[in-house]
Write a protein that holds these residues in place. Structure first.
Motif, PDB file in Angstrom:
ATOM      1  N   LEU A 187      25.606   2.990  37.115  1.00 49.25           N
ATOM      2  CA  LEU A 187      24.324   2.301  37.147  1.00 49.25           C
ATOM      3  C   LEU A 187      24.322   1.223  38.222  1.00 49.25           C
ATOM      4  CD1 LEU A 187      23.382   1.694  33.382  1.00 49.25           C
ATOM      5  CD2 LEU A 187      22.217   3.191  35.026  1.00 49.25           C
ATOM      6  N   LEU A 188      23.193   1.081  38.894  1.00 45.10           N
ATOM      7  CA  LEU A 188      23.012  -0.034  39.822  1.00 45.10           C
ATOM      8  C   LEU A 188      22.381  -1.192  39.060  1.00 45.10           C
ATOM      9  CD1 LEU A 188      21.583   1.772  42.995  1.00 45.10           C
ATOM     10  CD2 LEU A 188      23.951   1.124  42.509  1.00 45.10           C
ATOM     11  N   VAL A 189      22.719  -2.400  39.452  1.00 42.84           N
ATOM     12  CA  VAL A 189      22.172  -3.567  38.756  1.00 42.84           C
ATOM     13  C   VAL A 189      20.652  -3.620  38.899  1.00 42.84           C
ATOM     14  CG1 VAL A 189      22.393  -5.186  40.694  1.00 42.84           C
ATOM     15  CG2 VAL A 189      22.477  -6.038  38.355  1.00 42.84           C
ATOM     16  N   SER A 190      20.115  -3.119  40.009  1.00 41.96           N
ATOM     17  CA  SER A 190      18.668  -3.135  40.221  1.00 41.96           C
ATOM     18  C   SER A 190      17.934  -2.237  39.235  1.00 41.96           C
ATOM     19  CB  SER A 190      18.340  -2.701  41.657  1.00 41.96           C
ATOM     20  OG  SER A 190      18.875  -1.421  41.926  1.00 41.96           O
ATOM     21  N   GLU A 191      18.663  -1.289  38.619  1.00 41.82           N
ATOM     22  CA  GLU A 191      18.044  -0.377  37.667  1.00 41.82           C
ATOM     23  C   GLU A 191      17.869  -1.007  36.281  1.00 41.82           C
ATOM     24  OE1 GLU A 191      19.351   4.044  38.502  1.00 41.82           O
ATOM     25  OE2 GLU A 191      21.129   2.735  38.635  1.00 41.82           O
ATOM     26  N   VAL A 192      18.646  -2.043  36.008  1.00 47.25           N
ATOM     27  CA  VAL A 192      18.624  -2.628  34.658  1.00 47.25           C
ATOM     28  C   VAL A 192      18.291  -4.116  34.680  1.00 47.25           C
ATOM     29  CG1 VAL A 192      20.188  -0.935  33.631  1.00 47.25           C
ATOM     30  CG2 VAL A 192      21.123  -2.945  34.808  1.00 47.25           C
ATOM     31  N   MET A 193      18.005  -4.657  35.835  1.00 52.10           N
ATOM     32  CA  MET A 193      17.729  -6.099  35.925  1.00 52.10           C
ATOM     33  C   MET A 193      16.335  -6.432  35.383  1.00 52.10           C
ATOM     34  SD  MET A 193      16.861  -6.552  39.991  1.00 52.10           S
ATOM     35  CE  MET A 193      15.361  -5.861  40.698  1.00 52.10           C
ATOM     36  N   ASN A 194      16.146  -7.692  35.068  1.00 52.33           N
ATOM     37  CA  ASN A 194      14.817  -8.212  34.723  1.00 52.33           C
ATOM     38  C   ASN A 194      14.137  -8.555  36.037  1.00 52.33           C
ATOM     39  OD1 ASN A 194      12.553  -9.610  33.906  1.00 52.33           O
ATOM     40  ND2 ASN A 194      13.673 -11.278  32.888  1.00 52.33           N
ATOM     41  N   ALA A 195      13.100  -7.810  36.382  1.00 52.31           N
ATOM     42  CA  ALA A 195      12.452  -7.987  37.684  1.00 52.31           C
ATOM     43  C   ALA A 195      11.428  -9.110  37.694  1.00 52.31           C
ATOM     44  CB  ALA A 195      11.793  -6.685  38.115  1.00 52.31           C
ATOM     45  N   ALA A 196      11.204  -9.735  36.552  1.00 58.08           N
ATOM     46  CA  ALA A 196      10.234 -10.844  36.489  1.00 58.08           C
ATOM     47  C   ALA A 196      10.835 -12.018  35.719  1.00 58.08           C
ATOM     48  CB  ALA A 196       8.936 -10.374  35.848  1.00 58.08           C
ATOM     49  N   PRO A 197      11.926 -12.559  36.221  1.00 61.39           N
ATOM     50  CA  PRO A 197      12.606 -13.628  35.485  1.00 61.39           C
ATOM     51  C   PRO A 197      11.871 -14.967  35.604  1.00 61.39           C
ATOM     52  CG  PRO A 197      13.671 -13.319  37.595  1.00 61.39           C
ATOM     53  CD  PRO A 197      12.616 -12.240  37.496  1.00 61.39           C
ATOM     54  N   LYS A 198      12.170 -15.855  34.660  1.00 61.40           N
ATOM     55  CA  LYS A 198      11.654 -17.209  34.730  1.00 61.40           C
ATOM     56  C   LYS A 198      12.426 -17.983  35.797  1.00 61.40           C
ATOM     57  CE  LYS A 198       8.759 -16.660  31.354  1.00 61.40           C
ATOM     58  NZ  LYS A 198       7.287 -16.662  31.590  1.00 61.40           N
ATOM     59  N   THR A 199      11.711 -18.777  36.569  1.00 61.02           N
ATOM     60  CA  THR A 199      12.346 -19.615  37.597  1.00 61.02           C
ATOM     61  C   THR A 199      11.798 -21.031  37.493  1.00 61.02           C
ATOM     62  OG1 THR A 199      10.657 -19.111  39.266  1.00 61.02           O
ATOM     63  CG2 THR A 199      12.581 -17.637  39.163  1.00 61.02           C
ATOM     64  N   ILE A 200      12.436 -21.934  38.213  1.00 64.13           N
ATOM     65  CA  ILE A 200      11.975 -23.316  38.246  1.00 64.13           C
ATOM     66  C   ILE A 200      12.194 -23.882  39.639  1.00 64.13           C
ATOM     67  CG2 ILE A 200      14.173 -24.387  37.534  1.00 64.13           C
ATOM     68  CD1 ILE A 200      12.407 -26.263  35.737  1.00 64.13           C
ATOM     69  N   SER A 201      11.363 -24.840  40.002  1.00 64.06           N
ATOM     70  CA  SER A 201      11.460 -25.464  41.332  1.00 64.06           C
ATOM     71  C   SER A 201      12.491 -26.591  41.308  1.00 64.06           C
ATOM     72  CB  SER A 201      10.088 -26.014  41.726  1.00 64.06           C
ATOM     73  OG  SER A 201      10.179 -26.822  42.877  1.00 64.06           O
ATOM     74  N   PRO A 202      13.180 -26.828  42.415  1.00 62.92           N
ATOM     75  CA  PRO A 202      14.204 -27.879  42.445  1.00 62.92           C
ATOM     76  C   PRO A 202      13.636 -29.287  42.286  1.00 62.92           C
ATOM     77  CG  PRO A 202      13.836 -27.005  44.656  1.00 62.92           C
ATOM     78  CD  PRO A 202      13.120 -26.089  43.707  1.00 62.92           C
ATOM     79  N   ASP A 203      12.343 -29.476  42.578  1.00 66.01           N
ATOM     80  CA  ASP A 203      11.774 -30.815  42.471  1.00 66.01           C
ATOM     81  C   ASP A 203      11.216 -31.118  41.082  1.00 66.01           C
ATOM     82  OD1 ASP A 203       9.626 -29.124  42.547  1.00 66.01           O
ATOM     83  OD2 ASP A 203       8.593 -30.121  44.207  1.00 66.01           O
ATOM     84  N   LYS A 204      11.344 -30.179  40.152  1.00 69.51           N
ATOM     85  CA  LYS A 204      10.914 -30.423  38.780  1.00 69.51           C
ATOM     86  C   LYS A 204      11.930 -31.324  38.077  1.00 69.51           C
ATOM     87  CE  LYS A 204       7.223 -27.774  38.611  1.00 69.51           C
ATOM     88  NZ  LYS A 204       5.854 -28.314  38.384  1.00 69.51           N
ATOM     89  N   LEU A 205      11.461 -32.063  37.076  1.00 70.67           N
ATOM     90  CA  LEU A 205      12.381 -32.868  36.278  1.00 70.67           C
ATOM     91  C   LEU A 205      13.304 -31.955  35.483  1.00 70.67           C
ATOM     92  CD1 LEU A 205      10.032 -35.675  34.905  1.00 70.67           C
ATOM     93  CD2 LEU A 205      11.829 -35.934  36.614  1.00 70.67           C
ATOM     94  N   ALA A 206      14.531 -32.424  35.276  1.00 68.43           N
ATOM     95  CA  ALA A 206      15.501 -31.626  34.535  1.00 68.43           C
ATOM     96  C   ALA A 206      15.027 -31.358  33.107  1.00 68.43           C
ATOM     97  CB  ALA A 206      16.859 -32.329  34.525  1.00 68.43           C
ATOM     98  N   VAL A 207      14.275 -32.304  32.529  1.00 62.71           N
ATOM     99  CA  VAL A 207      13.777 -32.098  31.164  1.00 62.71           C
ATOM    100  C   VAL A 207      12.783 -30.932  31.123  1.00 62.71           C
ATOM    101  CG1 VAL A 207      14.149 -34.438  30.328  1.00 62.71           C
ATOM    102  CG2 VAL A 207      12.023 -33.888  31.508  1.00 62.71           C
ATOM    103  N   GLU A 208      12.130 -30.635  32.243  1.00 62.37           N
ATOM    104  CA  GLU A 208      11.228 -29.487  32.283  1.00 62.37           C
ATOM    105  C   GLU A 208      12.020 -28.185  32.218  1.00 62.37           C
ATOM    106  OE1 GLU A 208       7.732 -29.721  34.931  1.00 62.37           O
ATOM    107  OE2 GLU A 208       8.541 -31.649  35.586  1.00 62.37           O
ATOM    108  N   ALA A 209      13.224 -28.202  32.783  1.00 62.20           N
ATOM    109  CA  ALA A 209      14.094 -27.027  32.673  1.00 62.20           C
ATOM    110  C   ALA A 209      14.524 -26.836  31.221  1.00 62.20           C
ATOM    111  CB  ALA A 209      15.318 -27.188  33.573  1.00 62.20           C
ATOM    112  N   VAL A 210      14.773 -27.941  30.535  1.00 63.17           N
ATOM    113  CA  VAL A 210      15.127 -27.868  29.108  1.00 63.17           C
ATOM    114  C   VAL A 210      13.986 -27.234  28.322  1.00 63.17           C
ATOM    115  CG1 VAL A 210      15.677 -29.205  27.040  1.00 63.17           C
ATOM    116  CG2 VAL A 210      16.639 -29.889  29.249  1.00 63.17           C
ATOM    117  N   ARG A 211      12.769 -27.717  28.570  1.00 64.00           N
ATOM    118  CA  ARG A 211      11.613 -27.178  27.845  1.00 64.00           C
ATOM    119  C   ARG A 211      11.413 -25.691  28.151  1.00 64.00           C
ATOM    120  NH1 ARG A 211       9.365 -32.456  28.739  1.00 64.00           N
ATOM    121  NH2 ARG A 211       8.471 -31.836  30.743  1.00 64.00           N
ATOM    122  N   LEU A 212      11.586 -25.299  29.429  1.00 58.31           N
ATOM    123  CA  LEU A 212      11.430 -23.894  29.819  1.00 58.31           C
ATOM    124  C   LEU A 212      12.411 -23.016  29.052  1.00 58.31           C
ATOM    125  CD1 LEU A 212      10.242 -21.720  31.740  1.00 58.31           C
ATOM    126  CD2 LEU A 212      12.064 -22.334  33.358  1.00 58.31           C
TER     127      LEU A 212
END
Length: 330
Positions: free
Chosen positions: A272-297
């Motif tokens: 299997l290739l990783v591209s065949e089983v990966m999540n193609a729409a993952p959650k991401t966050i911007s580097p300028d967001k507060l760290a607590v926003e990453a916690v909430r996400l």
């Protein structure tokens, strides 16, 4: 050594404590009825002060003055404490014509304090008195007088400063609270003065401050085998790997949770290739967001890791819940 009364065990300690608290509560409550124009003028003087707010006193009043100065300083008003005795031996040099000096003395006749008032006045600083005696030497020499007198001390001998120091502290807090509200002082402003506290960390720590960068970020190309992706997850210890093309843009994510689910399905993982089983729409966050926003996400989406991407969807970092815990924003 103090003598222990033979009937000490018969005393009602709770009743005595409640009486002391009642006396102090009444002393603080009575302050509200005596607030007036002088208090408003003191607030205006502090708000328009181009220098610092300097608290001065000796003894127990000096200890209260230190706390009031600390409260002002932590809520946006530059402030510090000067001991009256040290002021007469050189520390007067800390006081300028641009300052507001708040002098504390319950009696208003504390010798060390009264002795330096003329020198402070000659420097041009505005003097605000906080005293329990409106006919005292301190009150007569001050520009503004705030009455913090009490009917009696909580001390049964009516000698030890108890209710009087509590009243002075409460009046100082009232001044500081009114000033900070008038300045529009916010949680973010408070955090800037308290970077080491929990609020400071939550309001000042950004994702870019705690995320993993460079070679510490697990990344494999879409052409990588599932085995290679698992090795990258194991090597980087983040519990997942990002999948990115040659341009560094995020194409998907594969986590150790995804691996467990594949095993539970009984799929043959070989080839299997990783591209065949990966999540193609993952959650991401911007580097300028507060760290607590990453916690909430992470909490809302029930995930333990997140990839950090810029506005072009390029991978710039990654972090997991443990990183946030170590940064003490959780």
């Amino acid at each position: 050594m103090p003598q222990t009364p033979s009937n000490l065990e018969n005393r009602d300690f709770l009743a005595m404590a409640k009486e002391a608290l009642s006396i102090e509560a009444q002393a603080v409550s009575a302050l509200g009825d005596r607030l007036g124009e002088a208090f408003e003028q003191a607030v205006q003087a502090i708000l328009h002060c181009s220098g610092r707010v300097i608290l001065i006193g000796v003894g127990k009043s000096g200890l209260i003055a230190k706390k009031i100065a600390a409260t002002f300083a932590s809520t946006g008003t530059p402030s510090f404490f000067v001991h009256a005795t040290e002021a007469s031996h050189g520390d007067l040099g800390m006081i300028t014509q641009d300052d507001v000096v708040i002098a504390l003395s319950n009696s208003g006749n504390t010798e060390e304090l009264v002795a330096v008032l003329p020198a402070i006045a000659r420097r041009g600083a505005k003097i605000v008195a906080m005293t329990g005696k409106l006919d005292s030497a301190l009150a007569r020499q001050a520009d503004l007088v705030l009455d913090c007198g009490v009917a009696k001390e909580a001390c049964p001998l009516n000698l030890a400063p108890t209710a009087s120091t509590t009243a002075a502290l409460a009046l100082g807090d009232a001044l500081a609270v009114v000033v900070l509200k008038a300045r529009g002082f916010s949680e973010e402003d408070f955090a800037l003065s308290h970077p080491g506290g929990s609020l400071g960390r939550k309001l000042l720590t950004h994702v870019s401050d705690v995320m993993r960068k460079g070679d510490r970020v697990p990344v494999v190309p879409p052409s990588a085998s599932l085995s290679q992706a698992i090795l990258e997850i194991t090597k980087k210890g983040l519990g997942m790997t990002a999948i990115a093309g040659p341009d560094g843009k995020l194409q998907g994510v594969f986590t150790d949770g995804d691996l467990r689910r594949l095993i539970e399905q009984g799929l043959d993982l070989r080839g299997l290739l990783v591209s065949e089983v990966m999540n193609a729409a993952p959650k991401t966050i911007s580097p300028d967001k507060l760290a607590v926003e990453a916690v909430r996400l992470m909490e809302v989406c029930h995930i333990s890791q997140v990839v950090v991407t810029d506005e072009h969807h390029t991978i710039v970092g990654a972090l997991n819940f443990h990183d946030l815990f170590e940064a003490k924003v959780v």
